[in-house]
Motif scaffolding. Sequence first.
Motif, PDB file in Angstrom:
ATOM      1  N   GLN A 144      -1.097   7.859   2.896  1.00  0.00           N
ATOM      2  CA  GLN A 144      -1.863   7.395   4.063  1.00  0.00           C
ATOM      3  C   GLN A 144      -1.494   5.968   4.407  1.00  0.00           C
ATOM      4  O   GLN A 144      -1.123   5.198   3.527  1.00  0.00           O
ATOM      5  N   THR A 145      -1.629   5.654   5.679  1.00  0.00           N
ATOM      6  CA  THR A 145      -1.367   4.282   6.079  1.00  0.00           C
ATOM      7  C   THR A 145      -2.690   3.590   6.399  1.00  0.00           C
ATOM      8  O   THR A 145      -3.751   4.203   6.345  1.00  0.00           O
ATOM      9  N   ARG A 146      -2.593   2.324   6.715  1.00  0.00           N
ATOM     10  CA  ARG A 146      -3.800   1.545   7.000  1.00  0.00           C
ATOM     11  C   ARG A 146      -3.466   0.508   8.072  1.00  0.00           C
ATOM     12  O   ARG A 146      -2.535  -0.283   7.899  1.00  0.00           O
ATOM     13  N   VAL A 147      -4.237   0.547   9.144  1.00  0.00           N
ATOM     14  CA  VAL A 147      -4.083  -0.475  10.186  1.00  0.00           C
ATOM     15  C   VAL A 147      -5.142  -1.536   9.914  1.00  0.00           C
ATOM     16  O   VAL A 147      -6.328  -1.231   9.850  1.00  0.00           O
ATOM     17  N   GLN A 148      -4.690  -2.779   9.741  1.00  0.00           N
ATOM     18  CA  GLN A 148      -5.650  -3.852   9.418  1.00  0.00           C
ATOM     19  C   GLN A 148      -6.438  -4.273  10.654  1.00  0.00           C
ATOM     20  O   GLN A 148      -7.641  -4.485  10.600  1.00  0.00           O
ATOM     21  N   ALA A 149      -5.737  -4.410  11.780  1.00  0.00           N
ATOM     22  CA  ALA A 149      -6.367  -4.866  13.020  1.00  0.00           C
ATOM     23  C   ALA A 149      -5.456  -4.511  14.176  1.00  0.00           C
ATOM     24  O   ALA A 149      -4.236  -4.467  14.009  1.00  0.00           O
ATOM     25  N   LEU A 154       0.830  -1.213   0.000  1.00  0.00           N
ATOM     26  CA  LEU A 154       0.000   0.000   0.000  1.00  0.00           C
ATOM     27  C   LEU A 154       0.859   1.255   0.000  1.00  0.00           C
ATOM     28  O   LEU A 154       0.466   2.281  -0.566  1.00  0.00           O
ATOM     29  N   PHE A 155       2.031   1.173   0.622  1.00  0.00           N
ATOM     30  CA  PHE A 155       2.944   2.322   0.586  1.00  0.00           C
ATOM     31  C   PHE A 155       3.649   2.398  -0.772  1.00  0.00           C
ATOM     32  O   PHE A 155       3.859   3.480  -1.307  1.00  0.00           O
ATOM     33  N   ALA A 156       4.013   1.242  -1.306  1.00  0.00           N
ATOM     34  CA  ALA A 156       4.715   1.229  -2.598  1.00  0.00           C
ATOM     35  C   ALA A 156       3.854   1.894  -3.668  1.00  0.00           C
ATOM     36  O   ALA A 156       4.337   2.694  -4.475  1.00  0.00           O
ATOM     37  N   VAL A 157       2.560   1.564  -3.655  1.00  0.00           N
ATOM     38  CA  VAL A 157       1.637   2.171  -4.628  1.00  0.00           C
ATOM     39  C   VAL A 157       1.666   3.690  -4.494  1.00  0.00           C
ATOM     40  O   VAL A 157       1.827   4.425  -5.483  1.00  0.00           O
ATOM     41  N   GLN A 158       1.544   4.172  -3.261  1.00  0.00           N
ATOM     42  CA  GLN A 158       1.434   5.628  -3.059  1.00  0.00           C
ATOM     43  C   GLN A 158       2.747   6.356  -3.357  1.00  0.00           C
ATOM     44  O   GLN A 158       2.741   7.457  -3.903  1.00  0.00           O
ATOM     45  N   PHE A 159       3.878   5.733  -3.020  1.00  0.00           N
ATOM     46  CA  PHE A 159       5.166   6.374  -3.335  1.00  0.00           C
ATOM     47  C   PHE A 159       5.377   6.422  -4.853  1.00  0.00           C
ATOM     48  O   PHE A 159       5.867   7.417  -5.397  1.00  0.00           O
ATOM     49  N   ALA A 160       5.006   5.339  -5.532  1.00  0.00           N
ATOM     50  CA  ALA A 160       5.182   5.304  -6.993  1.00  0.00           C
ATOM     51  C   ALA A 160       4.294   6.362  -7.652  1.00  0.00           C
ATOM     52  O   ALA A 160       4.724   7.070  -8.564  1.00  0.00           O
ATOM     53  N   LYS A 161       3.064   6.487  -7.156  1.00  0.00           N
ATOM     54  CA  LYS A 161       2.156   7.500  -7.720  1.00  0.00           C
ATOM     55  C   LYS A 161       2.685   8.902  -7.448  1.00  0.00           C
ATOM     56  O   LYS A 161       2.618   9.787  -8.302  1.00  0.00           O
ATOM     57  N   TRP A 162       3.199   9.096  -6.236  1.00  0.00           N
ATOM     58  CA  TRP A 162       3.751  10.415  -5.856  1.00  0.00           C
ATOM     59  C   TRP A 162       4.916  10.797  -6.779  1.00  0.00           C
ATOM     60  O   TRP A 162       5.101  11.956  -7.120  1.00  0.00           O
ATOM     61  N   LYS A 163       5.653   9.790  -7.217  1.00  0.00           N
ATOM     62  CA  LYS A 163       6.770  10.038  -8.148  1.00  0.00           C
ATOM     63  C   LYS A 163       6.281  10.269  -9.576  1.00  0.00           C
ATOM     64  O   LYS A 163       7.066  10.572 -10.467  1.00  0.00           O
ATOM     65  N   GLY A 164       4.995  10.008  -9.818  1.00  0.00           N
ATOM     66  CA  GLY A 164       4.445  10.252 -11.149  1.00  0.00           C
ATOM     67  C   GLY A 164       4.392   9.022 -12.033  1.00  0.00           C
ATOM     68  O   GLY A 164       4.199   9.139 -13.254  1.00  0.00           O
ATOM     69  N   ALA A 165       4.542   7.836 -11.430  1.00  0.00           N
ATOM     70  CA  ALA A 165       4.486   6.594 -12.216  1.00  0.00           C
ATOM     71  C   ALA A 165       3.036   6.173 -12.448  1.00  0.00           C
ATOM     72  O   ALA A 165       2.123   6.618 -11.758  1.00  0.00           O
ATOM     73  N   THR A 166       2.861   5.293 -13.425  1.00  0.00           N
ATOM     74  CA  THR A 166       1.572   4.630 -13.636  1.00  0.00           C
ATOM     75  C   THR A 166       1.684   3.272 -12.958  1.00  0.00           C
ATOM     76  O   THR A 166       2.673   2.558 -13.155  1.00  0.00           O
ATOM     77  N   VAL A 167       0.677   2.915 -12.147  1.00  0.00           N
ATOM     78  CA  VAL A 167       0.812   1.713 -11.321  1.00  0.00           C
ATOM     79  C   VAL A 167      -0.232   0.652 -11.671  1.00  0.00           C
ATOM     80  O   VAL A 167      -1.433   0.937 -11.704  1.00  0.00           O
ATOM     81  N   THR A 168       0.258  -0.548 -11.901  1.00  0.00           N
ATOM     82  CA  THR A 168      -0.589  -1.734 -11.990  1.00  0.00           C
ATOM     83  C   THR A 168      -0.329  -2.531 -10.711  1.00  0.00           C
ATOM     84  O   THR A 168       0.822  -2.651 -10.281  1.00  0.00           O
ATOM     85  N   GLY A 169      -1.388  -3.028 -10.096  1.00  0.00           N
ATOM     86  CA  GLY A 169      -1.190  -3.747  -8.840  1.00  0.00           C
ATOM     87  C   GLY A 169      -2.126  -4.928  -8.734  1.00  0.00           C
ATOM     88  O   GLY A 169      -3.199  -4.939  -9.334  1.00  0.00           O
ATOM     89  N   THR A 170      -1.697  -5.924  -7.928  1.00  0.00           N
ATOM     90  CA  THR A 170      -2.542  -7.097  -7.722  1.00  0.00           C
ATOM     91  C   THR A 170      -3.054  -7.149  -6.288  1.00  0.00           C
ATOM     92  O   THR A 170      -2.394  -6.684  -5.355  1.00  0.00           O
TER      93      THR A 170
END
Length: 305
Positions: free
Chosen positions: A271-276, A154-170
């Motif tokens: 943003q971060t996310r606490v699962q439980a 979830l952080f990798a997605v947001q950092f990549a987007k912040w850098k201006g990349a296009t992100v594909t994720g599973t």
Amino acid sequence: MMQAIRYHQHGGPGVLQLEQVPEPVPQEGEVLVRIAAAGVLPVDWKIRKGLIPIPQIYPVIPGTAFAGVIAGIGLGVTGFEIGQEVFGRSTNGTYAEYTTAPAGSVALKPSSISFEEGATICGGATTAWCAMKQAGIKAGDRVFIHGAGGGVGLFAVQFAKWKGATVTGTAGPSNIDFIRSIGVDNPIDYTAARFEEGLEGQFDFVLDTIGGATLERSWLLLKRGGALLTITGQPPIERGEKEGVRVLRSTLASQEDLIEIAELLDKGIVQTRVQAIFPLREARQAHTRSEDGHGRGRIVLQVIE
Ligand SMILES: NC(=O)c1ccc[n+]([C@@H]2O[C@H](COP(=O)([O-])OP(=O)(O)OC[C@H]3O[C@@H](n4cnc5c(N)ncnc54)[C@H](OP(=O)(O)O)[C@@H]3O)[C@@H](O)[C@H]2O)c1
């Protein structure tokens, strides 16, 4: 004395015990932290099970990621004061009321996030941050992130987007909407489709957080000269040479990295996310949940209830 979770031998979650143990004393260059929350990382249960061959001195207090309050300062430490709210990484165990950590592995917790959220940074945001830095991600790059809803993903997605990349994720079916909400441009449900189909040779960087067959099938995704980083095992250097792919190594975050990540969280850019959240005494349940390998965000132990 303090309360801590410890184990005296490898094994299942049942080896985790709540015990009274001596409070640690900060050595030169270290701070003492009163822990408020500890991150539960997959590596914690892998070590507990004996899956990672590292030398162990028993009993072991598991955990590396924490958020809490500075409670003591070792010789030679500057820049911290008792009472400051911090987060960081310790190798002395964090499933406990106190830990010690090198001052360089600690940074001020953003005031806009909770201790539980702060405990998700190390081993999650830090891993993702170092991966993006190493890969040199820049605007226009095409990045593929496996496990995009997980504690690292979830952080990798947001950092990549912040850098201006296009992100594909599973992600699995229950996390597809979530990964879209954090910025994944092209979310793929790995249970419904072969992720590589139609995407062969399109990516500048693949971050593998799953390993096994997922890693094996990921080579197909990469452009020649692209980069791959797997955080689930040894870097497959020789295979990379055969494939014409740069294989990167996972690195540890510096204090400067921690400060930059904290700033992005504080500004709400990331943003971060606490699962439980489990109380410290329920570390066994927290490990069982983490071993399940599914879900979104990081599981956290609350030490101060
Ligand atoms: N070397 C390092 O520095 C380092 C640092 C941190 C973590 N790690 C390792 O990296 C791995 C991931 O860590 P993490 O903290 O992100 O774990 P995590 O929080 O448990 O997240 C894993 C995510 O992957 C998803 N997932 C499960 N199977 C999948 C599949 N086949 N394809 C795509 N997604 C799948 C899961 O949820 P859904 O299936 O529900 O979508 C979950 O969101 C672990 O093995 C951990 O030990 C290494």
